[in-house]
Design a protein around this motif. Structure first.
Motif, PDB file in Angstrom:
ATOM      1  N   LEU A   3      13.513  -0.731   1.127  1.00 54.04           N
ATOM      2  CA  LEU A   3      13.289  -0.224  -0.226  1.00 54.04           C
ATOM      3  C   LEU A   3      12.695   1.179  -0.198  1.00 54.04           C
ATOM      4  N   LEU A   4      11.727   1.414   0.701  1.00 54.25           N
ATOM      5  CA  LEU A   4      11.129   2.747   0.801  1.00 54.25           C
ATOM      6  C   LEU A   4      12.152   3.767   1.289  1.00 54.25           C
ATOM      7  N   GLU A   5      12.994   3.351   2.240  1.00 57.96           N
ATOM      8  CA  GLU A   5      14.054   4.256   2.711  1.00 57.96           C
ATOM      9  C   GLU A   5      15.020   4.578   1.578  1.00 57.96           C
ATOM     10  N   GLN A   6      15.340   3.566   0.775  1.00 66.56           N
ATOM     11  CA  GLN A   6      16.230   3.793  -0.369  1.00 66.56           C
ATOM     12  C   GLN A   6      15.599   4.764  -1.361  1.00 66.56           C
ATOM     13  N   ALA A   7      14.298   4.620  -1.598  1.00 67.20           N
ATOM     14  CA  ALA A   7      13.608   5.535  -2.518  1.00 67.20           C
ATOM     15  C   ALA A   7      13.645   6.959  -1.982  1.00 67.20           C
ATOM     16  N   ALA A   8      13.466   7.107  -0.660  1.00 65.04           N
ATOM     17  CA  ALA A   8      13.519   8.443  -0.063  1.00 65.04           C
ATOM     18  C   ALA A   8      14.889   9.068  -0.245  1.00 65.04           C
ATOM     19  N   ALA A   9      15.935   8.274  -0.003  1.00 69.07           N
ATOM     20  CA  ALA A   9      17.292   8.801  -0.175  1.00 69.07           C
ATOM     21  C   ALA A   9      17.573   9.136  -1.636  1.00 69.07           C
ATOM     22  N   SER A  44       0.833  -1.201   0.000  1.00 68.45           N
ATOM     23  CA  SER A  44       0.000   0.000   0.000  1.00 68.45           C
ATOM     24  C   SER A  44       0.868   1.252   0.000  1.00 68.45           C
ATOM     25  N   ALA A  45       1.920   1.221   0.817  1.00 63.32           N
ATOM     26  CA  ALA A  45       2.825   2.370   0.873  1.00 63.32           C
ATOM     27  C   ALA A  45       3.479   2.616  -0.483  1.00 63.32           C
ATOM     28  N   ALA A  46       3.935   1.541  -1.139  1.00 66.02           N
ATOM     29  CA  ALA A  46       4.584   1.698  -2.445  1.00 66.02           C
ATOM     30  C   ALA A  46       3.605   2.236  -3.482  1.00 66.02           C
ATOM     31  N   THR A  47       2.358   1.776  -3.427  1.00 61.53           N
ATOM     32  CA  THR A  47       1.353   2.276  -4.363  1.00 61.53           C
ATOM     33  C   THR A  47       1.140   3.775  -4.183  1.00 61.53           C
ATOM     34  N   LEU A  79       6.072   6.301   5.812  1.00 57.68           N
ATOM     35  CA  LEU A  79       5.374   5.065   5.475  1.00 57.68           C
ATOM     36  C   LEU A  79       6.257   3.843   5.723  1.00 57.68           C
ATOM     37  N   ALA A  80       7.576   4.009   5.539  1.00 53.52           N
ATOM     38  CA  ALA A  80       8.487   2.898   5.841  1.00 53.52           C
ATOM     39  C   ALA A  80       8.433   2.539   7.322  1.00 53.52           C
ATOM     40  N   ALA A  81       8.265   3.565   8.173  1.00 59.39           N
ATOM     41  CA  ALA A  81       8.247   3.342   9.619  1.00 59.39           C
ATOM     42  C   ALA A  81       6.881   2.923  10.147  1.00 59.39           C
ATOM     43  N   THR A  82       5.842   3.002   9.314  1.00 64.37           N
ATOM     44  CA  THR A  82       4.491   2.662   9.788  1.00 64.37           C
ATOM     45  C   THR A  82       3.907   1.498   8.980  1.00 64.37           C
ATOM     46  N   TRP A  83       3.442   1.759   7.799  1.00 58.34           N
ATOM     47  CA  TRP A  83       2.792   0.721   7.010  1.00 58.34           C
ATOM     48  C   TRP A  83       3.735  -0.429   6.673  1.00 58.34           C
ATOM     49  N   ALA A  84       5.038  -0.142   6.470  1.00 56.88           N
ATOM     50  CA  ALA A  84       5.990  -1.178   6.070  1.00 56.88           C
ATOM     51  C   ALA A  84       6.849  -1.676   7.224  1.00 56.88           C
ATOM     52  N   SER A  85       6.517  -1.299   8.452  1.00 58.24           N
ATOM     53  CA  SER A  85       7.382  -1.640   9.588  1.00 58.24           C
ATOM     54  C   SER A  85       7.509  -3.140   9.811  1.00 58.24           C
ATOM     55  N   ALA A  86       6.508  -3.929   9.401  1.00 56.04           N
ATOM     56  CA  ALA A  86       6.557  -5.376   9.617  1.00 56.04           C
ATOM     57  C   ALA A  86       7.368  -6.103   8.554  1.00 56.04           C
ATOM     58  N   ASP A  87       7.790  -5.407   7.522  1.00 59.58           N
ATOM     59  CA  ASP A  87       8.526  -6.019   6.415  1.00 59.58           C
ATOM     60  C   ASP A  87       9.849  -5.282   6.264  1.00 59.58           C
TER      61      ASP A  87
END
Length: 475
Positions: A199-205, A115-118, A185-193
């Motif tokens: 990947l989301l952190e990498q996209a942010a950077a 969901s976060a990636a979408t 979103l990496a720290a909330t919706w994706a925290s379990a994965d």
């Protein structure tokens, strides 16, 4: 108009309200039962006549973007003034926002890493389209990213705060806000994965360093780390469906009768002001096929270049957009509409050919395009490492999307011989992640440096490498 009775410009206010950056939002229902929202601006923001003029210009630009085919904005139905108040009316709900979904309902599956990636993919596309048109959002955050009933992500309040405050457009502020959204979103919706969160952190950077287009491509390249089927938005749509009825727009029962329409002198739409001679001349030019000069739209060739994977993603996403714009927003005369329909048919045919060509290129590119590595990035932990630890050094090889073999070496500052490795990269990946574990033991302080260098395939006469350092301290 009598807002005390719960009505505004033919919309019934349902009683559900929430505070925004610009004023008070309300859930609303039109006379025909369609759901929408209203925003009553903070009177202090719209007191200056010049601020109102800038606000009108921003709303007009928004509507032209929507009519030109941009689907990533909450569509605006009207901007009105009544009883010394200014109201914005949207033809689709402006809630719930990402902020409302950060803490899921107990016992129900909330948004996940997919969901976060979408959300990040769709907001990145919308922002890139805005920036290519010379416009910005200006105030992107979890409260202005709206999740539509089908799970798609729409941007609300585009350009409105900048217009009211008289701020010049700043695309870099949008990019920084998007990167902040990705980290949140990496720290909330994706925290379990853990892998998906990385990947989301990498996209942010990547967004902070190389821009939104590169960040979008980084997400696409790492899609194997995300839940299967995340492009369908199914998890987000299910989350909205499971929300309590009093929280989810569009879940109320049949609307009661809308209050009687007010006197014409009581409501004034700010989008249909009396025309000046210059405006009539401009409208005549539009009828002859000329674009207005006050807002430049550059869709089609003007939109930033996308990878073929991105084009395929967009084609699949746009197939779900089957609902036509509201007839109530179509104000052009019939001859103009026929000309637009002709242009739309031609544009659709061209788009279909582009999608087919992109798909063919995507399927067969690996058979003829040689692998190229254009850049490498290396990162190490910034935090000082403690006693007897293994430091994970990560690197990213950015490619042209072709498949093949890549050889690279790690050069550590504590040893003379480099570490040479060989990987096989699959076709279709725009980047490839590598890693090195460096174990440090014993007392004392130490600063380690590692250099990642590409051995092959490497452009002749060009060295492709990057370095990273970390600090070790044990006492």
């Amino acid at each position: 108009m009598n807002t005390d009775r719960g009505g505004v410009a033919g919309f019934r206010l349902t009683g559900r309200t929430w505070a925004g950056d610009l004023g008070i939002w309300s859930s609303a229902v039109a006379a025909d039962g369609r759901r929408g929202s209203t925003l009553r601006f903070d009177p202090r923001l719209v007191a200056d006549p010049s601020a109102r003029e800038r606000l009108i210009a921003a709303v007009v630009a928004d509507r032209r973007l929507t009519q030109s085919g941009l689907t990533g904005l909450v569509p605006i139905a009207d901007l009105i003034t009544a009883q010394d108040e200014v109201w914005l009316i949207t033809s689709e709900p402006a809630a719930p926002a990402v902020r409302d979904l950060l803490s899921g309902a107990p016992g129900s599956p909330g948004p996940d890493a997919g969901s976060a990636a979408t959300v990040l993919m769709e907001t990145a596309w919308t922002l890139l389209a805005l920036h290519s048109s010379g416009l910005v959002h200006g105030e992107l955050h979890p409260g202005t990213v709206v999740i539509a009933p089908d799970g798609s992500a729409l941007l609300a309040e585009r350009g409105l705060l900048d217009a009211l405050l008289g701020r010049p457009p700043a695309p870099e502020r949008d990019v920084a806000a998007w990167a902040s959204l990705a980290r949140g979103l990496a720290a909330t919706w994706a925290s379990a994965d853990r892998e998906a969160a990385g990947l989301l952190e990498q996209a942010a950077a990547t967004a902070s360093i190389r821009g939104l287009a590169a960040a979008r491509d980084a997400l696409l390249a790492g899609r194997d780390l995300l839940p299967s089927g995340f492009t369908t938005r199914a998890r987000l749509a299910e989350t909205l469906h499971r929300r309590p009825a009093h929280e989810a727009p569009g879940r109320e029962g049949p609307p009661p009768p809308v209050p009687a329409a007010p006197d014409e002198g009581e409501i004034v739409t700010l989008l249909r002001v009396p025309r000046t001679g210059e405006q009539r001349t401009r409208e005549t030019r539009e009828a002859d096929g000329h674009r207005p000069e006050d807002v430049v739209l550059r869709f089609g060739p003007g939109v930033p270049a996308e990878t073929t994977a991105a084009q395929i993603w967009r084609a699949g996403r746009d197939q779900q957009q089957t609902e036509p714009p509201s007839d109530r927003l179509r104000t052009a005369a019939a001859p103009h509409a026929r000309r637009r329909r002709g242009r739309t048919i031609l544009s659709s045919a061209i788009l279909a050919l582009m999608v087919v060509g992109a798909l063919a290129l995507w399927l067969f590119r690996g058979s003829w395009a040689p692998l190229e590595v254009t850049k490498v990035d290396v990162s190490a932990p910034r935090k000082t490492q403690g006693c007897d630890t293994t430091v994970r050094i990560t690197g990213v090889l950015y490619t042209n999307g072709a498949g093949g073999e890549v050889r690279y070496q790690w050069k550590r500052s504590d040893r003379k011989e480099p570490i040479v490795q060989t990987d096989q990269i699959s076709s279709g990946a725009a980047s490839h992640e590598v890693s090195l574990d460096w174990t440090v033991k014993g007392e004392g302080s130490f600063k380690g440096t590692v250099v990642l260098s590409l051995l092959s395939p490497a452009p002749e006469g060009k060295k492709i490498q990057d370095r990273a350092t970390f600090t070790y301290k044990c006492s």
